[in-house]
Design a protein around this motif. Structure first.
Motif, PDB file in Angstrom:
ATOM      1  N   ASP A  25       3.010 -14.039  28.719  1.00 36.06           N
ATOM      2  CA  ASP A  25       4.059 -13.934  29.728  1.00 36.06           C
ATOM      3  C   ASP A  25       4.971 -15.145  29.529  1.00 36.06           C
ATOM      4  O   ASP A  25       4.693 -16.237  30.027  1.00 36.06           O
ATOM      5  N   LEU A  26       6.046 -14.937  28.777  1.00 35.57           N
ATOM      6  CA  LEU A  26       6.881 -16.044  28.328  1.00 35.57           C
ATOM      7  C   LEU A  26       7.490 -16.815  29.498  1.00 35.57           C
ATOM      8  O   LEU A  26       7.475 -18.058  29.523  1.00 35.57           O
ATOM      9  N   GLU A  27       7.997 -16.097  30.485  1.00 34.98           N
ATOM     10  CA  GLU A  27       8.662 -16.749  31.608  1.00 34.98           C
ATOM     11  C   GLU A  27       7.661 -17.530  32.457  1.00 34.98           C
ATOM     12  O   GLU A  27       7.952 -18.645  32.912  1.00 34.98           O
ATOM     13  N   ARG A  28       6.494 -16.954  32.687  1.00 37.60           N
ATOM     14  CA  ARG A  28       5.483 -17.669  33.487  1.00 37.60           C
ATOM     15  C   ARG A  28       5.015 -18.933  32.770  1.00 37.60           C
ATOM     16  O   ARG A  28       4.811 -19.975  33.398  1.00 37.60           O
ATOM     17  N   SER A  29       4.847 -18.854  31.452  1.00 38.79           N
ATOM     18  CA  SER A  29       4.448 -20.036  30.691  1.00 38.79           C
ATOM     19  C   SER A  29       5.549 -21.092  30.702  1.00 38.79           C
ATOM     20  O   SER A  29       5.265 -22.292  30.841  1.00 38.79           O
ATOM     21  N   TYR A  33       5.031 -25.025  32.079  1.00 39.17           N
ATOM     22  CA  TYR A  33       5.260 -26.248  31.310  1.00 39.17           C
ATOM     23  C   TYR A  33       6.456 -27.041  31.839  1.00 39.17           C
ATOM     24  O   TYR A  33       6.471 -28.275  31.744  1.00 39.17           O
ATOM     25  N   ARG A  34       7.423 -26.366  32.435  1.00 43.23           N
ATOM     26  CA  ARG A  34       8.566 -27.065  33.020  1.00 43.23           C
ATOM     27  C   ARG A  34       8.220 -27.674  34.377  1.00 43.23           C
ATOM     28  O   ARG A  34       8.527 -28.848  34.636  1.00 43.23           O
ATOM     29  N   LEU A  39       7.831 -30.739  31.338  1.00 43.42           N
ATOM     30  CA  LEU A  39       8.611 -30.780  30.109  1.00 43.42           C
ATOM     31  C   LEU A  39      10.053 -30.316  30.340  1.00 43.42           C
ATOM     32  O   LEU A  39      10.359 -29.647  31.329  1.00 43.42           O
ATOM     33  N   VAL A  40      10.918 -30.673  29.397  1.00 41.61           N
ATOM     34  CA  VAL A  40      12.323 -30.286  29.416  1.00 41.61           C
ATOM     35  C   VAL A  40      12.498 -29.011  28.584  1.00 41.61           C
ATOM     36  O   VAL A  40      12.016 -28.940  27.450  1.00 41.61           O
ATOM     37  N   VAL A  41      13.172 -28.007  29.135  1.00 43.58           N
ATOM     38  CA  VAL A  41      13.502 -26.809  28.367  1.00 43.58           C
ATOM     39  C   VAL A  41      14.748 -27.111  27.541  1.00 43.58           C
ATOM     40  O   VAL A  41      15.809 -27.408  28.086  1.00 43.58           O
ATOM     41  N   HIS A  60      12.401 -29.954  19.707  1.00 48.49           N
ATOM     42  CA  HIS A  60      11.233 -29.395  20.403  1.00 48.49           C
ATOM     43  C   HIS A  60       9.951 -30.073  19.954  1.00 48.49           C
ATOM     44  O   HIS A  60       9.842 -30.570  18.839  1.00 48.49           O
ATOM     45  N   SER A  61       9.006 -30.088  20.858  1.00 49.77           N
ATOM     46  CA  SER A  61       7.635 -30.470  20.529  1.00 49.77           C
ATOM     47  C   SER A  61       6.655 -29.379  20.957  1.00 49.77           C
ATOM     48  O   SER A  61       5.481 -29.435  20.587  1.00 49.77           O
ATOM     49  N   LEU A  62       7.130 -28.419  21.744  1.00 49.69           N
ATOM     50  CA  LEU A  62       6.333 -27.259  22.135  1.00 49.69           C
ATOM     51  C   LEU A  62       7.192 -26.019  21.976  1.00 49.69           C
ATOM     52  O   LEU A  62       8.317 -25.965  22.484  1.00 49.69           O
ATOM     53  N   VAL A  63       6.660 -25.027  21.254  1.00 51.92           N
ATOM     54  CA  VAL A  63       7.332 -23.748  21.072  1.00 51.92           C
ATOM     55  C   VAL A  63       6.436 -22.662  21.664  1.00 51.92           C
ATOM     56  O   VAL A  63       5.265 -22.544  21.292  1.00 51.92           O
ATOM     57  N   LEU A  64       6.986 -21.910  22.601  1.00 57.36           N
ATOM     58  CA  LEU A  64       6.289 -20.772  23.197  1.00 57.36           C
ATOM     59  C   LEU A  64       6.855 -19.491  22.597  1.00 57.36           C
ATOM     60  O   LEU A  64       8.069 -19.259  22.663  1.00 57.36           O
TER      61      LEU A  64
END
Length: 331
Positions: A25-29, A33-34, A39-41, A60-64
């Motif tokens: 669930d991309l939006e929930r994740s 993280y935000r 974290l900063v989007v 980036h340091s995290l890619v979903l």
């Protein structure tokens, strides 16, 4: 025998860089993280969200990545230059290491490979540069994560993993071993001058146990825990707050909506001077895991994120750790 770092590797790894996660669930994740981690989007598309820490200038340091299954897709490390990517290709070809060049958005030359214990990795030599947010204090959220610092991987063969990565120039800062021997149960390895960029610990693997962001101070961990509780993620605090013996770090571990594990931590030390020997911990010494605080739960010890397509193998060394559940049963 304890592996020794290669002082003259054919290419230069400089630091832990980024992690790529498959999420269902991309939006929930993204919201987790935000808003819960802080974290900063940086950028969003229909299939991918890029995030970073507040002081990071890299894109980036995290890619979903939107996925049907929750997997750890890749662990990323930086190398110094494009020439180091070419040198890594030559080295891996000669050593029989599976590898391939790929195009990754917002990254320079990128080389993906599989290490000898099945960890899915990628090197990149550069990223798009964005504005740092470290002085935008009005935008700070949750734990105020500053930068990605390290990864911990569960592996069935710590010795083989450690020999491979020390052969590429990583130095062991601390390690755990069978009492009275150097039979490795865990190795903490670094290239950037603090205690670790990449950790391997004994267990069913290969699996990503966690990735970690440095935060400004201990109160940041408490604030992150408060925010997690206020936003309904209190049950996803997986461990802590507490202090590890290994690395001397204050820590807080959280689980995201897909149960990937992220650590917020503070206060590990420098490991720069080449004459400094690694710190050894007997596996029987419980202080290695926590100088104070309760032991970790069963799920912290035994749950982790699998890599897609990589079969999980039972560890070569077997033992039953003292978990929170067994500790409470004894007291």
């Amino acid at each position: 025998m304890l592996p020794v770092s290669n002082p003259h590797p054919q290419f230069s790894i400089t630091r832990a860089s980024h992690v790529v996660l498959g999420v269902t669930d991309l939006e929930r994740s993204r919201d987790f993280y935000r808003d819960v981690v802080g974290l900063v989007v940086t950028e969003e598309t229909d299939t991918t969200i890029y995030l970073r820490g507040l002081e990071e200038a890299a894109h980036h340091s995290l890619v979903l990545e939107r996925s049907a299954a929750a997997h750890a897709h890749r662990i990323g490390l930086r190398v110094r230059s494009d020439e180091d990517i070419h040198a890594a290709e030559r080295h891996f070809a000669a050593a029989g290491i599976e590898h391939r060049r790929v195009e990754r958005d917002h990254q320079g030359p990128t080389l993906q490979f599989r290490d000898p214990v099945g960890t899915l990795m990628e090197f990149t030599s550069s990223m798009d540069v964005v504005d740092r947010k470290m002085q935008n204090y009005d935008e700070y959220r949750a734990g105020f994560p500053q930068r990605l610092d390290h990864y911990q991987v569960v592996t069935y063969d710590v010795q083989t993993a450690t020999e491979f990565w020390t052969g590429l120039g990583m130095r062991i800062s601390e390690y755990t071993a069978t009492d009275g021997s150097d039979e490795l149960w865990g190795s903490w390895m670094e290239v950037k001058g603090n205690t670790h960029d990449l950790v391997f610990t004994n267990g069913r693997g290969p699996r990503l146990h966690h990735f970690a962001y440095a935060v400004p101070d201990g109160s940041s961990l408490l604030h992150a825990a408060d925010v997690a509780g206020a936003m309904g993620f209190g049950d996803e605090i997986d461990r802590g707050p507490g202090r590890h013996g290994i690395s001397n770090a204050l820590f807080l571990y959280l689980r995201d909506p897909d149960q990937h594990r992220v650590e917020l931590f503070n206060t590990h030390y420098q490991f720069i001077d080449l004459e400094t020997p690694p710190i050894r911990w007997d596996i029987s010494n419980a202080r290695r895991a926590q100088l104070w605080g309760m032991p970790a739960s069963n799920r912290w010890f035994f749950e982790a994120s699998e890599f897609p397509g990589e079969a999980v193998q039972d560890p070569l060394l077997t033992a039953t750790p003292q978990t929170l559940e067994t500790y409470l049963g004894l007291h």
